[in-house]
Design an enzyme around this catalytic site. Structure first.
Site, mmCIF file in Angstrom:
data_model
loop_
_atom_site.group_PDB
_atom_site.id
_atom_site.type_symbol
_atom_site.label_atom_id
_atom_site.label_comp_id
_atom_site.label_asym_id
_atom_site.label_seq_id
_atom_site.Cartn_x
_atom_site.Cartn_y
_atom_site.Cartn_z
ATOM 1 N N GLU A 37 0.931 -1.166 0.232
ATOM 2 C CA GLU A 37 -0.110 -0.055 0.056
ATOM 3 C C GLU A 37 0.966 1.225 -0.029
ATOM 4 O OE1 GLU A 37 -2.677 0.399 3.126
ATOM 5 O OE2 GLU A 37 -3.545 2.346 2.553
ATOM 6 N N ARG A 263 4.979 -12.675 9.604
ATOM 7 C CA ARG A 263 5.746 -11.505 9.459
ATOM 8 C C ARG A 263 7.186 -11.631 10.087
ATOM 9 N NH1 ARG A 263 2.026 -7.406 8.794
ATOM 10 N NH2 ARG A 263 3.156 -5.657 9.237
ATOM 11 N N LYS A 273 4.374 0.686 9.483
ATOM 12 C CA LYS A 273 4.671 1.860 8.688
ATOM 13 C C LYS A 273 3.873 2.855 9.596
ATOM 14 C CE LYS A 273 3.125 0.287 4.640
ATOM 15 N NZ LYS A 273 2.516 -0.086 3.408
HETATM 16 P P1 ATP Z 1 2.467 -1.998 7.761
HETATM 17 O O1 ATP Z 1 1.855 -2.789 8.924
HETATM 18 O O2 ATP Z 1 3.781 -1.827 7.932
HETATM 19 O O3 ATP Z 1 1.947 -1.003 7.297
HETATM 20 P P2 ATP Z 1 1.487 -3.645 5.946
HETATM 21 O O4 ATP Z 1 1.056 -5.176 5.983
HETATM 22 O O5 ATP Z 1 0.100 -2.829 5.977
HETATM 23 O O6 ATP Z 1 2.522 -3.127 6.705
HETATM 24 P P3 ATP Z 1 1.691 -3.325 3.174
HETATM 25 O O7 ATP Z 1 2.185 -2.365 2.315
HETATM 26 O O8 ATP Z 1 0.287 -3.679 2.985
HETATM 27 O O9 ATP Z 1 2.254 -3.188 4.562
HETATM 28 O O10 ATP Z 1 2.250 -4.740 2.652
HETATM 29 C C1 ATP Z 1 2.651 -5.211 1.503
HETATM 30 C C2 ATP Z 1 3.061 -6.647 1.612
HETATM 31 O O11 ATP Z 1 4.284 -6.679 2.411
HETATM 32 C C3 ATP Z 1 1.954 -7.435 2.200
HETATM 33 O O12 ATP Z 1 1.806 -8.825 1.386
HETATM 34 C C4 ATP Z 1 2.658 -7.789 3.707
HETATM 35 O O13 ATP Z 1 1.792 -8.887 3.980
HETATM 36 C C5 ATP Z 1 4.122 -7.743 3.350
HETATM 37 N N1 ATP Z 1 4.476 -7.289 4.952
HETATM 38 C C6 ATP Z 1 4.237 -6.290 5.389
HETATM 39 N N2 ATP Z 1 4.997 -6.192 6.445
HETATM 40 C C7 ATP Z 1 5.598 -7.564 6.675
HETATM 41 C C8 ATP Z 1 6.520 -7.790 7.626
HETATM 42 N N3 ATP Z 1 6.926 -7.316 8.775
HETATM 43 N N4 ATP Z 1 7.092 -9.239 7.306
HETATM 44 C C9 ATP Z 1 6.482 -9.693 6.176
HETATM 45 N N5 ATP Z 1 5.806 -9.431 5.324
HETATM 46 C C10 ATP Z 1 5.493 -8.112 5.399
HETATM 47 MG MG MG Z 2 -1.720 -3.261 4.516
#
Ligand code: ATP
Ligand code: MG
Length: 564
Positions: A37, A263, A273
């Site tokens: 995102e 994760r 983020k």
């Molecule tokens: P955040 O909580 O940091 O905003 P998010 O999951 O909302 O993380 P996205 O941009 O939606 O962030 O994530 C893009 C991809 O990266 C998704 O497939 C998510 O599952 C993966 N991802 C995000 N954070 C992690 C993590 N700490 N470890 C492994 N994969 C991750």
């Molecule tokens: Mg997300």
């Protein structure tokens, strides 16, 4: 793609792909996507997902796209889109295509109309709080909306008017009609669309209804012909919904399959983020690319090689239980890579003058200069040598001298002989103090017979020290970093990570002295300062270095302690 250093990614995911291939599902095709995102910068957790998504595609001869999951206009910006793509490339992966969920807004909308017509979705007029309250909980019944059974034609009319902008934010939602008593909360009539009158970074004011994550995600996968859609474990409970939506629709390709892995969390940092944004917005770090940040930008500026991050991600693999890896483990991969690729240089962080009293002068009366050839990287002879000047006035590290040496201190002290790395053996003879009693200058004599650093009579010294010629030195500034959070699990004590923020996570040193070859370091290049660690030249400010990591392998030490 950096094929050579990309061994098999996640085993259970690879197993799932193999079994799909064996069953002939997807006709042996493998297509994955990395779906960030664009509401912030990528961090080390994303590196794990990127490595898995691209790794699986590569392992099975498939392709991996990047899909910007841009369904929330309030938090998303073009700046983030651009940085995300740059960071993926920096990490070493080239997206097959760069796609946007917002490109599917019309297709998603049409599919939503089809669900309404089929009696599987309805327009609800209740506010968000009421809808949440009615959802109930596990073992608690859900309450059906009074609008749940309204005729499809009525919902369709309202949904079209929602799209046309006739209603304010929050006035209505479109919900899937599934089962308000389902054990899985995700299936209790989830919201598919909400009204948001705000500008989207790509579609502008074209839309005022936006799809939710669940409604957008699987359908976007299906439109792109994704086969294996990997995400993190918190989406396990969403999988039945992912499947339900796809099963209602007339898909252009075979139904994609969602697979979840753990994760990545690291000790002493936060990987969310939202939390990272908080650090930036509150001015607790200098920006998303602050070298203390676990963002890919921060790690890059700190000097972490992309290859080391990839190797770490391959090493931890993909697994199904959430766990926190120690940051020392990541650092050990950084150190291993830098040991291989970083050239060695000498720099003195806290300089103390060393005067060699018996150093010869030239016939003109000035001090003689001798140039030593020193290997750039003993680990890699192909890196060649550089020339370092030596003369009668040198800088040494203040902590390498002790007037009264404590036990086990083998470095320079009055009357003691040590080796100046690659040059000569010297013996301290005298010292000069300032009014405050601080040692400001040490005098020594050198043994001309020890050129290169070894005594012909075979006598041993216990210490080898780095040095820089005072006359030729270039001034440097250095930032030394400590953990951004003092606690291994930030926020574990109080629930608030900021309570564990390390107030002293950076120490800036000015007046450091480096050998002249350091003038030629490229922006962003990482070198080893002998005995001090790896240091990355700042991208923008010449002469400014960030300590990437020290030389000691703390992870190895940790493992030894655990084993013993
Ligand atoms: P955040 O909580 O940091 O905003 P998010 O999951 O909302 O993380 P996205 O941009 O939606 O962030 O994530 C893009 C991809 O990266 C998704 O497939 C998510 O599952 C993966 N991802 C995000 N954070 C992690 C993590 N700490 N470890 C492994 N994969 C991750
Ligand atoms: Mg997300």
């Amino acid at each position: 793609m950096p094929a050579s250093d990309t061994p098999a990614a996640g085993d259970f995911i690879a197993d799932a792909v193999r079994s799909d291939n064996a069953a002939g599902t997807y006709a042996g095709r493998v297509q994955t996507r990395f779906p960030p995102e664009p509401n912030g910068y990528l961090h080390i957790g994303h590196a794990k997902a990127i490595t898995a998504d691209f790794g699986i595609a590569e392992q099975f001869g498939g392709v991996c796209n990047v899909r910007l999951d841009d369904t929330n206009p309030d938090t998303e910006e073009t700046e983030y889109v651009e940085s995300i793509i740059e960071d993926i490339r920096w990490l070493g992966y080239e997206p097959h295509q760069v796609l946007y969920a917002s490109d599917y807004f019309e297709a998603l909308y049409q599919w939503a109309e089809a669900l309404i017509e089929a009696g599987s979705a309805y327009v609800d007029e209740q506010d968000g709080d009421t809808i949440s309250a009615q959802r109930g909980g596990f073992g608690q019944p859900g309450v059906e909306s009074p609008w749940r059974d309204r005729p499809p034609a009525e919902s369709l009319d309202l949904f079209r008017r929602m799209r046309r902008g006739e209603f304010p934010d929050g006035a209505k939602t479109l919900r899937a009609k599934i089962d308000m008593q389902a054990d899985n909360m995700q299936l209790r009539d989830p919201v598919m669309y909400r009204i948001r009158h705000s500008l989207h970074h790509r579609t502008g004011d074209q839309w005022c209804v936006y799809p939710t994550y669940d409604w957008a995600h699987g359908q976007s996968d299906a439109l792109e012909a994704v086969t294996h859609s990997m995400c993190t474990l918190e989406f396990v409970t969403h999988r039945p919904l992912y499947d339900w939506y796809l099963e209602q629709l007339d898909l252009p390709h075979e139904k994609p399959r969602q697979l979840e892995f753990a994760r990545l969390e690291l000790t002493h940092v936060v990987t969310s983020k939202r939390r990272l944004m908080g650090l930036v917005e509150q001015g607790l770090v200098t920006g998303w690319d602050d070298p203390r940040m676990p963002t890919l930008r921060g790690l890059r500026r700190r000097g972490y090689p992309a290859a080391a991050i990839r190797a770490f991600c391959h090493h931890i693999g993909v697994n199904k239980t959430n766990s926190r890896h120690s940051i020392e483990e990541l650092e050990s991969f950084v150190r291993a890579e830098l040991n291989r690729v970083a050239q060695r240089r000498m720099a003195v962080l806290r300089p103390l003058k060393l005067v060699i009293d018996n150093w010869p002068s030239t016939p003109e009366g000035g001090p003689a200069v001798e140039w030593f050839e020193i290997a750039n990287n003993p680990e890699n002879p192909a890196d060649g040598v550089r020339r370092a000047p030596f003369c009668g006035q040198l800088w040494i590290e203040a902590e390498d001298f002790a007037e009264t040496p404590p036990p086990k201190f083998f470095r320079l002290s009055p009357g003691r002989e040590v080796r100046l790395r690659g040059a000569y053996l010297v013996t301290a003879t005298d010292l000069v103090k300032d009014a405050a009693g601080q040692v400001v200058e040490v005098h020594a004599t050198y043994d001309p017979a020890t050129r290169g650093g070894d005594a012909p009579d075979g006598r041993k010294v216990k210490s080898t020290m780095h040095w820089v010629s005072a006359e030729h030195a270039i001034p440097l500034e250095v930032a030394l970093y400590d953990r951004l959070f003092t606690a291994a699990v930030p926020g574990e004590r109080t629930g608030e990570p900021l309570d564990d923020l390390n107030p002293a996570s950076v120490e800036r040193l000015t007046g450091c002295q480096g050998e002249p070859a350091l003038a030629e370091v490229e922006p962003g290049q990482v070198v080893q300062f002998e005995r001090l660690g790896y240091f990355a030249a700042d991208d923008e400010r010449p002469g400014w270095f960030h300590r990437t990591v020290g030389l000691r392998d703390e992870w190895a030490a940790q493992r030894k302690r655990q084993a013993g």
